[in-house]
Scaffold this motif. Structure first.
Motif, PDB file in Angstrom:
ATOM      1  N   LEU A  73     -25.201 -81.596 -40.630  1.00 51.91           N
ATOM      2  CA  LEU A  73     -26.357 -81.053 -39.925  1.00 51.91           C
ATOM      3  C   LEU A  73     -27.350 -80.388 -40.861  1.00 51.91           C
ATOM      4  N   TYR A  74     -26.862 -79.871 -41.961  1.00 52.54           N
ATOM      5  CA  TYR A  74     -27.725 -79.125 -42.881  1.00 52.54           C
ATOM      6  C   TYR A  74     -27.302 -79.403 -44.319  1.00 52.54           C
ATOM      7  N   THR A  75     -28.152 -78.982 -45.239  1.00 55.48           N
ATOM      8  CA  THR A  75     -27.884 -79.135 -46.670  1.00 55.48           C
ATOM      9  C   THR A  75     -27.677 -77.764 -47.297  1.00 55.48           C
ATOM     10  N   THR A  76     -26.610 -77.610 -48.056  1.00 55.31           N
ATOM     11  CA  THR A  76     -26.383 -76.374 -48.809  1.00 55.31           C
ATOM     12  C   THR A  76     -27.175 -76.446 -50.106  1.00 55.31           C
ATOM     13  N   LEU A  77     -27.946 -75.423 -50.401  1.00 54.68           N
ATOM     14  CA  LEU A  77     -28.781 -75.412 -51.601  1.00 54.68           C
ATOM     15  C   LEU A  77     -28.039 -74.784 -52.775  1.00 54.68           C
ATOM     16  N   TYR A  78     -28.264 -75.360 -53.959  1.00 46.79           N
ATOM     17  CA  TYR A  78     -27.589 -74.894 -55.168  1.00 46.79           C
ATOM     18  C   TYR A  78     -28.599 -74.511 -56.238  1.00 46.79           C
ATOM     19  N   ASP A  79     -28.266 -73.532 -57.034  1.00 46.68           N
ATOM     20  CA  ASP A  79     -29.061 -73.166 -58.202  1.00 46.68           C
ATOM     21  C   ASP A  79     -28.925 -74.291 -59.218  1.00 46.68           C
ATOM     22  N   GLN A  80     -30.046 -74.796 -59.700  1.00 45.74           N
ATOM     23  CA  GLN A  80     -30.014 -75.960 -60.577  1.00 45.74           C
ATOM     24  C   GLN A  80     -29.463 -75.664 -61.965  1.00 45.74           C
ATOM     25  N   GLU A  81     -29.403 -74.401 -62.358  1.00 43.26           N
ATOM     26  CA  GLU A  81     -28.857 -74.046 -63.676  1.00 43.26           C
ATOM     27  C   GLU A  81     -27.387 -73.649 -63.589  1.00 43.26           C
ATOM     28  N   SER A  82     -27.084 -72.742 -62.692  1.00 45.54           N
ATOM     29  CA  SER A  82     -25.704 -72.273 -62.586  1.00 45.54           C
ATOM     30  C   SER A  82     -24.834 -73.208 -61.743  1.00 45.54           C
ATOM     31  N   GLU A  83     -25.497 -74.042 -60.911  1.00 42.94           N
ATOM     32  CA  GLU A  83     -24.812 -74.956 -59.993  1.00 42.94           C
ATOM     33  C   GLU A  83     -24.001 -74.208 -58.933  1.00 42.94           C
ATOM     34  N   GLU A  84     -24.353 -72.938 -58.735  1.00 41.97           N
ATOM     35  CA  GLU A  84     -23.716 -72.137 -57.701  1.00 41.97           C
ATOM     36  C   GLU A  84     -24.587 -72.138 -56.441  1.00 41.97           C
ATOM     37  N   PRO A  85     -23.985 -72.006 -55.249  1.00 35.59           N
ATOM     38  CA  PRO A  85     -24.778 -71.948 -54.016  1.00 35.59           C
ATOM     39  C   PRO A  85     -25.765 -70.782 -54.049  1.00 35.59           C
ATOM     40  N   THR A  86     -26.962 -71.018 -53.555  1.00 34.90           N
ATOM     41  CA  THR A  86     -27.983 -69.962 -53.526  1.00 34.90           C
ATOM     42  C   THR A  86     -27.793 -69.031 -52.342  1.00 34.90           C
ATOM     43  N   GLY A  87     -26.961 -69.439 -51.395  1.00 41.13           N
ATOM     44  CA  GLY A  87     -26.795 -68.651 -50.175  1.00 41.13           C
ATOM     45  C   GLY A  87     -27.683 -69.139 -49.059  1.00 41.13           C
ATOM     46  N   GLU A  88     -28.520 -70.152 -49.353  1.00 37.73           N
ATOM     47  CA  GLU A  88     -29.418 -70.701 -48.343  1.00 37.73           C
ATOM     48  C   GLU A  88     -28.949 -72.086 -47.903  1.00 37.73           C
ATOM     49  N   ILE A  89     -29.263 -72.410 -46.654  1.00 39.66           N
ATOM     50  CA  ILE A  89     -29.050 -73.758 -46.149  1.00 39.66           C
ATOM     51  C   ILE A  89     -30.377 -74.284 -45.626  1.00 39.66           C
ATOM     52  N   SER A  90     -30.499 -75.605 -45.568  1.00 41.73           N
ATOM     53  CA  SER A  90     -31.761 -76.221 -45.187  1.00 41.73           C
ATOM     54  C   SER A  90     -31.549 -77.233 -44.064  1.00 41.73           C
ATOM     55  N   PHE A  91     -32.394 -77.158 -43.046  1.00 47.59           N
ATOM     56  CA  PHE A  91     -32.401 -78.121 -41.952  1.00 47.59           C
ATOM     57  C   PHE A  91     -33.663 -78.974 -42.083  1.00 47.59           C
ATOM     58  N   LYS A  92     -33.543 -80.276 -41.847  1.00 51.66           N
ATOM     59  CA  LYS A  92     -34.725 -81.132 -41.913  1.00 51.66           C
ATOM     60  C   LYS A  92     -35.145 -81.549 -40.512  1.00 51.66           C
ATOM     61  N   PHE A  93     -36.438 -81.370 -40.231  1.00 50.37           N
ATOM     62  CA  PHE A  93     -37.040 -81.792 -38.973  1.00 50.37           C
ATOM     63  C   PHE A  93     -38.077 -82.867 -39.314  1.00 50.37           C
ATOM     64  N   ALA A  94     -38.025 -84.006 -38.648  1.00 52.76           N
ATOM     65  CA  ALA A  94     -38.938 -85.095 -38.994  1.00 52.76           C
ATOM     66  C   ALA A  94     -39.301 -85.918 -37.771  1.00 52.76           C
ATOM     67  N   MET A  95     -40.467 -86.566 -37.846  1.00 49.30           N
ATOM     68  CA  MET A  95     -40.910 -87.481 -36.794  1.00 49.30           C
ATOM     69  C   MET A  95     -41.728 -88.591 -37.436  1.00 49.30           C
ATOM     70  N   PRO A  96     -41.686 -89.802 -36.865  1.00 52.47           N
ATOM     71  CA  PRO A  96     -42.526 -90.878 -37.397  1.00 52.47           C
ATOM     72  C   PRO A  96     -43.991 -90.589 -37.109  1.00 52.47           C
ATOM     73  N   ALA A  97     -44.876 -90.988 -38.029  1.00 56.60           N
ATOM     74  CA  ALA A  97     -46.307 -90.775 -37.826  1.00 56.60           C
ATOM     75  C   ALA A  97     -46.925 -91.889 -36.991  1.00 56.60           C
ATOM     76  N   SER A  98     -46.208 -92.990 -36.834  1.00 53.52           N
ATOM     77  CA  SER A  98     -46.695 -94.098 -36.011  1.00 53.52           C
ATOM     78  C   SER A  98     -45.516 -94.957 -35.583  1.00 53.52           C
ATOM     79  N   PHE A  99     -45.719 -95.697 -34.519  1.00 58.76           N
ATOM     80  CA  PHE A  99     -44.693 -96.625 -34.071  1.00 58.76           C
ATOM     81  C   PHE A  99     -45.338 -97.724 -33.237  1.00 58.76           C
ATOM     82  N   LYS A 100     -44.609 -98.811 -33.087  1.00 56.26           N
ATOM     83  CA  LYS A 100     -45.094 -99.944 -32.311  1.00 56.26           C
ATOM     84  C   LYS A 100     -44.388 -99.966 -30.956  1.00 56.26           C
ATOM     85  N   ILE A 101     -45.170-100.070 -29.897  1.00 58.27           N
ATOM     86  CA  ILE A 101     -44.592-100.158 -28.559  1.00 58.27           C
ATOM     87  C   ILE A 101     -43.847-101.478 -28.432  1.00 58.27           C
TER      88      ILE A 101
END
Length: 241
Positions: free
Chosen positions: A94-122
């Motif tokens: 459901l979510y992505t755990t974020l990591y510090d790119q240098e230490s490779e340790e978790p930052t303590g934050e998680i990320s959720f992605k919300f998205a929708m198509p900008a167009s579609f064909k009926i």
């Protein structure tokens, strides 16, 4: 009825910090990974151990579990050769755990992605084949639809209105729960060359509102109304349940 299409479940996120917002112009991807229909999206950051994050996950978890259960049932319906090749359902978190790119340790934050198509064909009906263009609704902290939307940068704080969209992709056996973007409420805006009201120490006061300004160039239509909801229901993510 067994084949009756399920009604989409709508929710609103708690306050989140926007990351990589693409809310005013569609993202068409890259040459290697194109998004032909275009996409509006935003990632929402939360502290993993916060009460808000725990409550939000608790609301989403039953729907996520149901999506995976239905995906496993659909997987069993695939040809034996396909099941043997794929092995099992591949669950996307459901979510992505974020990591510090240098230490490779978790930052303590998680990320959720919300998205929708900008167009579609009926796909069917009298307008079959017609291309529909849609945008997410964007409102201010008071809930007023914004006629002119400034660039929305990462670090903006707001809420996201979204719909739950379970999916199962037979070709890869990937399954999960998409958070389909509907609109956003901007609470603390970060944009080019500007500082937010709260960052300068301003609070909410009675008086002038930007909503009271008459836009002489406006044509009376709101380009961020989310599009034709009825038409949008014709478009689904891969094999929605």
């Amino acid at each position: 009825m067994a084949n009756e299409k399920k009604k989409r479940v709508s929710m609103v996120s708690p306050r989140i910090t926007f990351r990589f917002p693409k809310l005013t112009e569609p993202d068409y991807g890259t040459k290697e990974f194109p998004k032909d229909a275009g996409e509006f999206s935003v990632q929402g950051l939360m502290q993993a151990d916060s009460a808000e994050a725990r409550q939000f996950l608790a609301k989403l978890q039953p729907y996520f579990d149901e999506a995976i259960s239905e995906a496993k049932a659909a997987f069993k319906g695939l040809k034996v050769e396909t099941r043997k090749k794929l092995g099992d359902v591949k669950v996307n978190d459901l979510y992505t755990t974020l990591y510090d790119q240098e230490s490779e340790e978790p930052t303590g934050e998680i990320s959720f992605k919300f998205a929708m198509p900008a167009s579609f064909k009926i796909k069917k009906g009298k307008d079959e084949g017609k291309i529909i263009h849609v945008k997410p609704a964007i409102v201010d902290a008071k809930g007023v639809s914004m006629r002119k939307v400034p660039a929305i940068w990462g670090g903006t704080v707001g809420k996201v209105s979204f719909e739950l969209s379970p999916y199962f992709i037979p070709g890869t056996a990937a399954a999960g729960l998409k958070l389909r973007l509907v609109g956003v409420q901007i609470i603390d805006l970060k944009t080019a060359g500007e500082r937010s009201a709260s960052s300068m120490g301003f609070g909410v006061e009675e008086g002038f509102s930007s909503a009271d300004v008459v836009d002489e160039d406006a044509d009376g239509e709101n380009p961020y109304d989310g599009g034709d909801d009825k038409a949008a229901d014709e478009e689904e993510f891969p094999q929605d349940f």
